[in-house]
Design a protein around this motif. Structure first.
Motif, PDB file in Angstrom:
ATOM      1  N   UNK A  15       0.792  -1.228   0.000  1.00 13.96           N
ATOM      2  CA  UNK A  15       0.000   0.000   0.000  1.00 13.96           C
ATOM      3  C   UNK A  15       0.817   1.267   0.000  1.00 13.96           C
ATOM      4  N   UNK A  16       2.108   1.145   0.107  1.00 13.89           N
ATOM      5  CA  UNK A  16       2.981   2.318   0.141  1.00 13.89           C
ATOM      6  C   UNK A  16       4.328   1.944  -0.472  1.00 13.89           C
ATOM      7  N   UNK A  17       5.219   2.890  -0.492  1.00 13.53           N
ATOM      8  CA  UNK A  17       6.568   2.614  -0.989  1.00 13.53           C
ATOM      9  C   UNK A  17       6.601   2.322  -2.475  1.00 13.53           C
ATOM     10  N   UNK A  18       7.598   1.571  -2.868  1.00  8.89           N
ATOM     11  CA  UNK A  18       7.840   1.282  -4.284  1.00  8.89           C
ATOM     12  C   UNK A  18       6.647   0.605  -4.952  1.00  8.89           C
ATOM     13  N   UNK A  19       5.975  -0.297  -4.252  1.00  7.07           N
ATOM     14  CA  UNK A  19       4.830  -0.995  -4.847  1.00  7.07           C
ATOM     15  C   UNK A  19       3.727  -0.018  -5.237  1.00  7.07           C
ATOM     16  N   UNK A  22       4.850   2.078  -8.314  1.00  7.24           N
ATOM     17  CA  UNK A  22       4.761   1.325  -9.572  1.00  7.24           C
ATOM     18  C   UNK A  22       3.308   1.218 -10.034  1.00  7.24           C
ATOM     19  N   UNK A  23       2.389   0.956  -9.103  1.00  6.44           N
ATOM     20  CA  UNK A  23       0.966   0.884  -9.464  1.00  6.44           C
ATOM     21  C   UNK A  23       0.494   2.212 -10.053  1.00  6.44           C
ATOM     22  N   UNK A  24       0.866   3.312  -9.411  1.00  7.18           N
ATOM     23  CA  UNK A  24       0.463   4.643  -9.868  1.00  7.18           C
ATOM     24  C   UNK A  24       1.022   4.947 -11.252  1.00  7.18           C
ATOM     25  N   UNK A  25       2.286   4.642 -11.464  1.00 14.44           N
ATOM     26  CA  UNK A  25       2.908   4.893 -12.766  1.00 14.44           C
ATOM     27  C   UNK A  25       2.231   4.074 -13.869  1.00 14.44           C
ATOM     28  N   UNK A  26       1.968   2.801 -13.582  1.00  9.69           N
ATOM     29  CA  UNK A  26       1.359   1.906 -14.564  1.00  9.69           C
ATOM     30  C   UNK A  26      -0.037   2.395 -14.956  1.00  9.69           C
TER      31      UNK A  26
END
Length: 52
Positions: A15-19, A22-26
């Motif tokens: 729910x935070x950090x790199x994961x 990446x979800x937001x960018x995708x």
């Protein structure tokens, strides 16, 4: 294609950090690249953190 680099820690829940980055960018049509700076993990009710 647009690309972006995120430099962040990893969140074991996703729910935070790199994961989350990446979800937001995708979702926004951006190719995500990442550099992990720290790891966190959970066990029962305790949260652990490791930084290299």
């Amino acid at each position: 294609m647009k690309t972006a680099l995120t430099i962040a820690g990893s969140d074991s829940c996703g729910g935070a950090g790199i994961q989350a980055d990446i979800k937001t960018m995708t979702v926004n049509g951006v190719y995500a690249m990442s550099a992990v700076t720290a790891l966190s993990w959970m066990r029962y009710s305790r949260i652990f953190f490791r930084m290299q």
